[in-house]
Write a protein that holds these residues in place. Structure first.
Motif, PDB file in Angstrom:
ATOM      1  N   ARG A  10       0.870  -1.183   0.000  1.00 38.51           N
ATOM      2  CA  ARG A  10       0.000   0.000   0.000  1.00 38.51           C
ATOM      3  C   ARG A  10       0.910   1.237   0.000  1.00 38.51           C
ATOM      4  NH1 ARG A  10      -3.626  -1.958   4.950  1.00 38.51           N
ATOM      5  NH2 ARG A  10      -1.709  -3.127   5.341  1.00 38.51           N
ATOM      6  N   ARG A  11       1.049   1.880   1.154  1.00 45.25           N
ATOM      7  CA  ARG A  11       1.960   3.028   1.233  1.00 45.25           C
ATOM      8  C   ARG A  11       3.322   2.555   1.710  1.00 45.25           C
ATOM      9  NH1 ARG A  11       1.406   6.315   4.687  1.00 45.25           N
ATOM     10  NH2 ARG A  11      -0.175   5.488   6.101  1.00 45.25           N
ATOM     11  N   ASP A  12       3.900   1.626   0.986  1.00 39.66           N
ATOM     12  CA  ASP A  12       5.205   1.049   1.349  1.00 39.66           C
ATOM     13  C   ASP A  12       5.904   0.597   0.070  1.00 39.66           C
ATOM     14  OD1 ASP A  12       3.376  -1.011   0.879  1.00 39.66           O
ATOM     15  OD2 ASP A  12       3.245  -1.520   2.995  1.00 39.66           O
ATOM     16  N   HIS A 100      -1.136  -0.754   8.582  1.00 42.52           N
ATOM     17  CA  HIS A 100      -1.598   0.615   8.342  1.00 42.52           C
ATOM     18  C   HIS A 100      -2.680   0.949   9.357  1.00 42.52           C
ATOM     19  CE1 HIS A 100       0.712   0.209   4.731  1.00 42.52           C
ATOM     20  NE2 HIS A 100       0.305   1.358   4.239  1.00 42.52           N
ATOM     21  N   GLU A 102      -4.988   3.785   9.112  1.00 44.30           N
ATOM     22  CA  GLU A 102      -6.202   4.457   8.667  1.00 44.30           C
ATOM     23  C   GLU A 102      -7.396   3.564   8.983  1.00 44.30           C
ATOM     24  OE1 GLU A 102      -2.880   5.867   5.947  1.00 44.30           O
ATOM     25  OE2 GLU A 102      -3.522   3.978   6.844  1.00 44.30           O
ATOM     26  N   TRP A 105      -8.281   0.870   6.422  1.00 37.87           N
ATOM     27  CA  TRP A 105      -7.323  -0.231   6.277  1.00 37.87           C
ATOM     28  C   TRP A 105      -7.361  -1.159   7.482  1.00 37.87           C
ATOM     29  CZ3 TRP A 105      -7.015  -1.015   1.700  1.00 37.87           C
ATOM     30  CH2 TRP A 105      -6.550  -0.121   0.739  1.00 37.87           C
ATOM     31  N   ASN A 124       6.334   1.432   8.765  1.00 40.31           N
ATOM     32  CA  ASN A 124       6.269   2.783   8.190  1.00 40.31           C
ATOM     33  C   ASN A 124       6.486   3.911   9.194  1.00 40.31           C
ATOM     34  OD1 ASN A 124       5.809   1.638   5.737  1.00 40.31           O
ATOM     35  ND2 ASN A 124       3.651   2.210   5.595  1.00 40.31           N
ATOM     36  N   GLN A 274      -0.529   9.134  13.875  1.00 41.00           N
ATOM     37  CA  GLN A 274      -1.067   7.774  13.782  1.00 41.00           C
ATOM     38  C   GLN A 274      -1.663   7.327  15.110  1.00 41.00           C
ATOM     39  OE1 GLN A 274      -1.181   6.576  10.630  1.00 41.00           O
ATOM     40  NE2 GLN A 274      -0.235   8.566  10.282  1.00 41.00           N
ATOM     41  N   ASP A 371      -1.961  12.759   3.770  1.00 39.58           N
ATOM     42  CA  ASP A 371      -1.916  11.667   4.729  1.00 39.58           C
ATOM     43  C   ASP A 371      -3.079  11.832   5.697  1.00 39.58           C
ATOM     44  OD1 ASP A 371       0.129   9.545   6.142  1.00 39.58           O
ATOM     45  OD2 ASP A 371      -0.891  10.784   7.644  1.00 39.58           O
TER      46      ASP A 371
END
Length: 463
Positions: A10-12, A100, A102, A105, A124, A274, A371
């Motif tokens: 994903r964001r990785d 993640h 979010e 997710w 992350n 986060q 983000d």
């Protein structure tokens, strides 16, 4: 041969220091999959600028995988359905993914774990969300004690090496064609300024860090000066996971400057955001302080004048040069200097009395580094609605901010109508009686905007 191992990306979007890839490679052939799921995030599906970045980052990652005898499998649709389909096609039972936070997710991770063996890793952030807690064992809500607690836990984990090669499955599953996803704008193509400003991908991220390393010592002195722009510009690389804060921390940990301490605290701020969205998943759409639900915002959806004011703010036509420079930089570059982000956000919320969520959505669509955690935490900080936030009654004066932080060069770059003006006139051409014909007067005077905002705040408090 061992069973194929699915790596859900994903964001990785990187090879080095990627726990999901690292651990999957130890267990069998790797099938790396990116699923473009626009349904799960709802109103927070990828914005236009982030989609531009994603296209280029996926291209870069695909080439890196190709050099290691692997492929990047692209699928579009429901993430659980697509990953399950790919796993069945190659005979995989296990999916490796970096965790993640979010809310969408987290929900998808839970659903996927019901279908397959899902192995989640922390990859992350400096530490997993919830790693540091108060003396009573509760998660932190306030940033400053969170920062102290994080620093007491340093160093973070060591970096993980990137695999030199990856073993392949017996056959590859079907993959979408990246070009058919239409992530790049065409009608019109507004990405020229973004493409000129950014280099995308894992290699570009490390190149940027290498270039900026010699400047980190001056970060504290220069970070608030948009005309100099002492920013690292690492935020989109971090957001898309082309580089990790772990890698940055280890690269710069030998620094002893005040600049590094300041920059390190901003890496910690990413972790803090986060932690906030883990505690309050709806933070991107709901006020933490619910008394602000009663504030009489001007609503662009029902008030035509407010709608026009919102559009002028979005287009950088407010009559406040520092605000307009920031909004034009945002649209043209997909990014905005951090000091100016605060000024433009405050102007929308306080001077125009428009709910922060309208600004959050505009930034979401325009920022290459949009983000969920950082964007919502920053907007709620500015609006005074957040768990840890600025007081609503503290109203930034954009004209004062522009002079204080010497924004003349920045204004000349992004508001060319004012390029011939010298300071101090360039900060407030209307007051200096040199307003160009093609530049608008202030849409509201600072004093009038301030008083209107404070009146609305007092009325809310009085109930």
């Amino acid at each position: 041969m061992s069973d194929p191992q699915i790596v859900w990306l994903r964001r990785d979007l990187r090879m080095a220091d990627n726990p999901a890839i690292y651990h999957a490679a130890q267990q069998g052939p790797v099938v790396a999959v990116y699923v473009l799921d626009d349904e799960a995030p709802g109103r927070h599906k990828l914005g236009g600028a982030a989609r531009w970045w994603l296209h280029n980052s996926l291209e870069s990652l695909s080439k890196s995988l190709g050099k290691r005898n692997a492929r990047l499998i692209l699928r579009r649709g429901d993430a659980v359905e697509e990953l399950t389909t790919v796993a069945n096609a190659v005979g995989a039972k296990t999916v490796h993914a970096n965790r993640h936070y979010e809310p969408w997710w987290r929900k998808v991770q839970g659903a996927l774990a019901d279908e397959l063996d899902l192995q989640l890793y922390d990859g992350n952030y400096l530490f997993p969300a919830g790693h540091v807690t108060t003396g009573s064992g509760d998660p932190y809500k306030i940033y400053t004690p969170f920062l102290r607690a994080m620093r007491s836990e340093f160093p973070p984990r060591d970096e993980l090496p990137e695999p030199e090669t990856l073993s392949s499955p017996d056959s590859w599953p079907a993959s979408d064609d990246l070009g058919e996803w239409n992530l790049l704008p065409t009608k019109p193509d507004w990405s020229g300024g973004i493409e000129e400003f950014w280099n995308v991908g894992e290699e570009a991220a490390h190149q940027r860090l290498s270039e900026w390393e010699s400047d980190v010592g001056d970060y504290e002195d220069k970070r608030n000066l948009p005309s100099i722009d002492g920013s690292s510009r690492m935020s989109p690389h971090l957001h898309h996971g082309e580089i990790t804060p772990i890698q940055i921390w280890h690269a710069l940990k030998h620094k002893r400057s005040e600049g590094w301490q300041s920059y390190e605290s901003e890496l910690v701020w990413r972790d803090y955001a986060q932690n906030v969205i883990c505690q309050f998943p709806a933070y991107g759409s709901e006020n933490y302080r619910d008394d602000f639900d009663a504030l009489d915002w001007r609503d662009p959806e029902s008030d035509q004048e407010a709608a026009e004011d919102l559009k002028r703010w979005q287009k950088g036509r407010t009559g406040y040069p520092i605000v307009d420079a920031g909004m034009r930089q945002l649209y043209n570059r997909g990014w905005m200097h951090n000091r100016v982000r605060m000024i433009t956000a405050s102007f929308l919320i306080k001077h125009l009395l428009i709910d922060w969520r309208h600004g959050e959505q505009w930034f979401w669509d325009c920022l290459v580094d949009a983000d969920y955690g950082s964007n919502s935490v920053n907007w709620q900080w500015n609006s005074g609605t957040g768990v840890d936030s600025n007081m609503f009654s503290r109203i930034m004066a954009p004209l004062t901010q522009s002079e204080k932080f010497d924004a003349a060069g920045y204004i000349r770059e992004y508001v060319p109508e004012l390029a011939e003006l010298d300071a101090p006139a360039i900060h407030d051409p209307e007051a200096h009686d040199c307003l160009p014909d093609d530049y608008p007067p202030k849409m509201i005077a600072h004093k009038a905007g301030r008083e209107r905002a404070l009146d609305a705040y007092r009325a809310m408090k009085d109930g």
